[in-house]
Design an enzyme around this catalytic site. Structure first.
Site, PDB file in Angstrom:
ATOM      1  N   LYS A  35       0.842  -1.209   0.000  1.00 48.83           N
ATOM      2  CA  LYS A  35       0.000   0.000   0.000  1.00 48.83           C
ATOM      3  C   LYS A  35       0.872   1.253   0.000  1.00 48.83           C
ATOM      4  O   LYS A  35       0.632   2.199  -0.758  1.00 48.83           O
ATOM      5  CB  LYS A  35      -0.878  -0.031   1.268  1.00 48.83           C
ATOM      6  CG  LYS A  35      -2.084   0.856   1.191  1.00 48.83           C
ATOM      7  CD  LYS A  35      -2.905   0.781   2.463  1.00 48.83           C
ATOM      8  CE  LYS A  35      -3.824  -0.425   2.501  1.00 48.83           C
ATOM      9  NZ  LYS A  35      -4.553  -0.508   3.778  1.00 48.83           N
ATOM     10  N   LEU A 150     -16.774  10.826   6.774  1.00 47.25           N
ATOM     11  CA  LEU A 150     -16.744  10.743   5.307  1.00 47.25           C
ATOM     12  C   LEU A 150     -17.466   9.503   4.797  1.00 47.25           C
ATOM     13  O   LEU A 150     -17.516   8.475   5.466  1.00 47.25           O
ATOM     14  CB  LEU A 150     -15.308  10.773   4.781  1.00 47.25           C
ATOM     15  CG  LEU A 150     -14.346   9.630   5.087  1.00 47.25           C
ATOM     16  CD1 LEU A 150     -14.573   8.420   4.193  1.00 47.25           C
ATOM     17  CD2 LEU A 150     -12.921  10.116   4.915  1.00 47.25           C
ATOM     18  N   GLY A 261     -24.608  -2.293   3.844  1.00 48.08           N
ATOM     19  CA  GLY A 261     -23.441  -3.143   4.080  1.00 48.08           C
ATOM     20  C   GLY A 261     -22.246  -2.239   4.239  1.00 48.08           C
ATOM     21  O   GLY A 261     -22.393  -1.089   4.621  1.00 48.08           O
ATOM     22  N   CYS A 264     -18.626  -0.097   7.661  1.00 52.12           N
ATOM     23  CA  CYS A 264     -18.950   0.813   8.771  1.00 52.12           C
ATOM     24  C   CYS A 264     -20.296   0.511   9.431  1.00 52.12           C
ATOM     25  O   CYS A 264     -20.338   0.074  10.576  1.00 52.12           O
ATOM     26  CB  CYS A 264     -18.921   2.251   8.285  1.00 52.12           C
ATOM     27  SG  CYS A 264     -17.324   2.689   7.593  1.00 52.12           S
ATOM     28  N   LYS A 327     -21.794  -0.586  -2.338  1.00 51.94           N
ATOM     29  CA  LYS A 327     -22.571   0.542  -2.880  1.00 51.94           C
ATOM     30  C   LYS A 327     -21.850   1.034  -4.124  1.00 51.94           C
ATOM     31  O   LYS A 327     -20.677   0.705  -4.330  1.00 51.94           O
ATOM     32  CB  LYS A 327     -22.731   1.656  -1.848  1.00 51.94           C
ATOM     33  CG  LYS A 327     -21.446   2.382  -1.486  1.00 51.94           C
ATOM     34  CD  LYS A 327     -21.762   3.592  -0.623  1.00 51.94           C
ATOM     35  CE  LYS A 327     -20.532   4.436  -0.397  1.00 51.94           C
ATOM     36  NZ  LYS A 327     -20.778   5.590   0.447  1.00 51.94           N
ATOM     37  N   ARG A 334     -16.612  -5.214   1.594  1.00 50.39           N
ATOM     38  CA  ARG A 334     -16.811  -5.672   2.975  1.00 50.39           C
ATOM     39  C   ARG A 334     -18.309  -5.714   3.282  1.00 50.39           C
ATOM     40  O   ARG A 334     -19.035  -4.772   3.035  1.00 50.39           O
ATOM     41  CB  ARG A 334     -16.093  -4.717   3.952  1.00 50.39           C
ATOM     42  CG  ARG A 334     -14.587  -4.863   3.916  1.00 50.39           C
ATOM     43  CD  ARG A 334     -13.916  -3.869   4.826  1.00 50.39           C
ATOM     44  NE  ARG A 334     -14.074  -2.506   4.341  1.00 50.39           N
ATOM     45  CZ  ARG A 334     -13.712  -1.418   5.013  1.00 50.39           C
ATOM     46  NH1 ARG A 334     -13.176  -1.528   6.215  1.00 50.39           N
ATOM     47  NH2 ARG A 334     -13.876  -0.214   4.507  1.00 50.39           N
TER      48      ARG A 334
HETATM   49  C1  UGA Z   1     -21.138   5.511   6.296  1.00 53.89           C
HETATM   50  C2  UGA Z   1     -21.720   6.875   6.706  1.00 53.89           C
HETATM   51  O1  UGA Z   1     -22.683   7.311   5.741  1.00 53.89           O
HETATM   52  C3  UGA Z   1     -20.605   7.919   6.816  1.00 53.89           C
HETATM   53  O2  UGA Z   1     -21.129   9.147   7.271  1.00 53.89           O
HETATM   54  C4  UGA Z   1     -19.558   7.385   7.807  1.00 53.89           C
HETATM   55  O3  UGA Z   1     -18.476   8.297   7.950  1.00 53.89           O
HETATM   56  C5  UGA Z   1     -19.027   6.055   7.328  1.00 53.89           C
HETATM   57  O4  UGA Z   1     -20.127   5.123   7.213  1.00 53.89           O
HETATM   58  C6  UGA Z   1     -18.034   5.569   8.317  1.00 53.89           C
HETATM   59  O5  UGA Z   1     -18.405   5.281   9.457  1.00 53.89           O
HETATM   60  O6  UGA Z   1     -16.824   5.565   8.008  1.00 53.89           O
HETATM   61  P1  UGA Z   1     -20.348   4.468   3.956  1.00 53.89           P
HETATM   62  O7  UGA Z   1     -20.074   3.210   4.708  1.00 53.89           O
HETATM   63  O8  UGA Z   1     -19.343   4.980   2.987  1.00 53.89           O
HETATM   64  O9  UGA Z   1     -20.598   5.675   4.982  1.00 53.89           O
HETATM   65  O10 UGA Z   1     -21.683   4.219   3.154  1.00 53.89           O
HETATM   66  P2  UGA Z   1     -23.154   4.851   3.081  1.00 53.89           P
HETATM   67  O11 UGA Z   1     -23.219   5.805   1.968  1.00 53.89           O
HETATM   68  O12 UGA Z   1     -23.576   5.316   4.410  1.00 53.89           O
HETATM   69  O13 UGA Z   1     -23.993   3.560   2.671  1.00 53.89           O
HETATM   70  C7  UGA Z   1     -24.063   2.448   3.555  1.00 53.89           C
HETATM   71  C8  UGA Z   1     -24.932   1.363   3.004  1.00 53.89           C
HETATM   72  O14 UGA Z   1     -26.294   1.748   3.084  1.00 53.89           O
HETATM   73  C9  UGA Z   1     -24.687   0.981   1.543  1.00 53.89           C
HETATM   74  O15 UGA Z   1     -24.688  -0.419   1.443  1.00 53.89           O
HETATM   75  C10 UGA Z   1     -25.863   1.592   0.814  1.00 53.89           C
HETATM   76  O16 UGA Z   1     -26.202   0.865  -0.345  1.00 53.89           O
HETATM   77  C11 UGA Z   1     -26.953   1.489   1.869  1.00 53.89           C
HETATM   78  N1  UGA Z   1     -28.035   2.472   1.698  1.00 53.89           N
HETATM   79  C12 UGA Z   1     -27.792   3.800   1.783  1.00 53.89           C
HETATM   80  C13 UGA Z   1     -29.329   2.031   1.498  1.00 53.89           C
HETATM   81  O17 UGA Z   1     -29.599   0.817   1.441  1.00 53.89           O
HETATM   82  N2  UGA Z   1     -30.343   2.953   1.360  1.00 53.89           N
HETATM   83  C14 UGA Z   1     -30.118   4.274   1.430  1.00 53.89           C
HETATM   84  O18 UGA Z   1     -31.073   5.065   1.305  1.00 53.89           O
HETATM   85  C15 UGA Z   1     -28.808   4.714   1.643  1.00 53.89           C
END
Ligand code: UGA
Length: 437
Positions: A35, A150, A261, A264, A327, A334
């Site tokens: 990395k 983020l 998923g 986080c 996503k 993960r």
């Molecule tokens: C999430 C949080 O949104 C961030 O604010 C946080 O900083 C981050 O975790 C972390 O703790 O590091 P992230 O894991 O990148 O961010 O992804 P999200 O955009 O939150 O999406 C999470 C999951 O929810 C994805 O699988 C997405 O497909 C799903 N999702 C999201 C839904 O099923 N429906 C929705 O309306 C939105």
């Protein structure tokens, strides 16, 4: 400012590059030599829009470098701990080994006046524990807890222009010094008007897990409504639009489908429940068990829907799964709902081919027993059913007429509610979705 960033994963690599972009002099440290080699050559070790350009730009200034040698943090005034806190095996709790190792590694290099900054997502109480260790080893350095919010896919934008900055600062005279140092680090976003919340350690740590728990709850809420919609013939996408017009509710994060998923949300709500149990407050978070259960049920329902459209059996059927990342705009697999569904169908006797624009390499490493293809057309060649599991733009934009030419049976299950049912049905497809008639 001279800054060190310990841990160069999704969080740390982006943070290091963004801090250099803000004008600081940054050294990023990681134990993974591959990395570090990639980052040192200006390449991102994972897919994140905007990061390659930012690395190229900041490396050229000479203000950003990467190393495996933790001793090189000496000389920095601010040290960000950005390592991962994955779920422990066979337990809900977070595995704190990487945080503990990073802290122990950096402590001997801290000088008086230095500020150690915790960014990793941790069980509440961790900052207090680290502050005690810091007081033993370098009492003239201080700790700030500065959680990160983020989103993958928007990480650069979210770091340079955060929604808010949260500082958990120590009690006593150390607090104002630590805050002033961090204010200097974040001078640009603060000058842009980024809201700032300065609080105690416990609140700062809780803010992070509370935010992720709320987001997970919002998604599971709408997915629970999807179950009701399935039972009544209602349409969850219209329901979400309608309730989302209420500004108190809001439409964002109300997209029903395969659920959440990633690295986080799932592990954070579990670690939060585990920590609440240790604190004797488990009742307060028992609803998160339900949030988790609703989320996992969507994956089962998705496999059931694929079976339903295949006249009751997927044994020996060819299934194309569009999407492997958890996503879109990410290559992160993960706890990916897409791969979980693909693997379930394969285990139940279907012949599954998975495709993804960015995540195939990672998915292959995680699930070597699955078959992968480079494009949706290749994955769907001769398929009996297509399962849309991750809503990449190129899958949303598929032309049902042209795509219908490659499959053996025009059956599609929309796991993210992003396709236009009318358009697909009028092109001769059997269209099914989670929470839509
Ligand atoms: C999430 C949080 O949104 C961030 O604010 C946080 O900083 C981050 O975790 C972390 O703790 O590091 P992230 O894991 O990148 O961010 O992804 P999200 O955009 O939150 O999406 C999470 C999951 O929810 C994805 O699988 C997405 O497909 C799903 N999702 C999201 C839904 O099923 N429906 C929705 O309306 C939105």
């Amino acid at each position: 400012m001279r800054i060190s960033v310990i841990g160069c994963g999704y969080l740390g690599a982006v943070h290091a590059a963004c801090m250099a972009k803000l004008g600081h002099d940054v050294v990023g440290v990681d134990v993974d030599a591959d990395k570090v080699a990639l980052l040192s050559s200006g390449r991102a070790p994972f897919f994140e829009p905007g990061l390659p350009e930012l690395l190229e730009e900041t490396m050229a200034t000479g203000r950003l470098r990467f190393t495996t040698d933790l001793a090189e943090v000496a000389g920095a005034q601010v040290h960000f701990v950005c390592v991962g806190t994955p779920q422990k095996q066979r337990e809900y709790a977070a595995d704190m080994r990487f945080v503990d190792a990073a802290v122990e590694g950096v402590l001997p290099h801290l000088a008086p006046g230095d500020v150690l900054v915790g960014k990793s997502t941790v069980p509440v109480g961790t900052a207090e524990r680290i502050a005690e260790r810091l007081a033993e080893v370098q009492p003239e350095a201080s700790l700030v807890w500065n959680p990160e919010f983020l989103r993958e896919g928007f990480a650069v934008q979210d770091t340079l222009h955060p929604d808010r900055l949260v500082y958990g600062i120590p009690e006593g005279p150390d607090g104002p010094h630590a805050q002033a140092v961090l204010d200097e680090v974040y001078a640009t976003p603060l000058a842009d008007g980024t809201p700032q919340v300065v609080t105690d350690f416990a609140t700062a740590q809780l803010v992070k897990v509370a935010a992720n728990s709320f987001l997970a709850t919002k998604i599971s809420f709408i997915n629970a409504m999807a179950e009701l919609c399935e039972a009544t013939g209602a349409d969850v996408t219209q329901l979400a639009d309608a309730i989302g017009h209420d500004a108190r509710i809001g439409r964002r994060f109300l997209n029903a489908g395969l659920g959440f998923g990633g690295g986080c949300l799932p592990k954070d709500i579990r670690a939060f429940m585990a920590r609440a149990g240790e604190l004797g407050a488990d009742q307060a978070l028992s609803f998160l068990r339900e949030v988790d259960a609703i989320n996992m049920r969507r994956r089962v329902r998705m496999v059931d829907l694929a079976r339903e459209v295949c006249d009751g059996s997927i044994v020996g059927r060819k299934v194309a799964v569009l999407g492997a990342a958890f996503k879109p705009n990410s290559d992160d697999v993960r706890d990916s709902p897409a791969l979980s569904v693909a693997a379930q169908m394969a285990l139940q006797g279907a012949s599954v081919v998975v495709t993804d624009p960015e995540a195939v390499a990672n998915a292959e490493r995680a699930w070597p027993s699955l078959t992968f293809a480079a494009t949706p057309q290749e994955a769907a060649a001769g398929a009996d059913v297509v399962v849309l599991a991750t809503e990449w733009a190129e899958y949303r934009d598929l032309d049902p007429h042209a795509f219908g030419e490659v499959v053996a049976g025009k059956r599609i299950v929309d796991g993210r509610n992003v396709l236009d049912p009318g358009k697909w049905r009028s092109a001769g497809w059997v269209y099914r979705a989670l929470g839509r008639p």
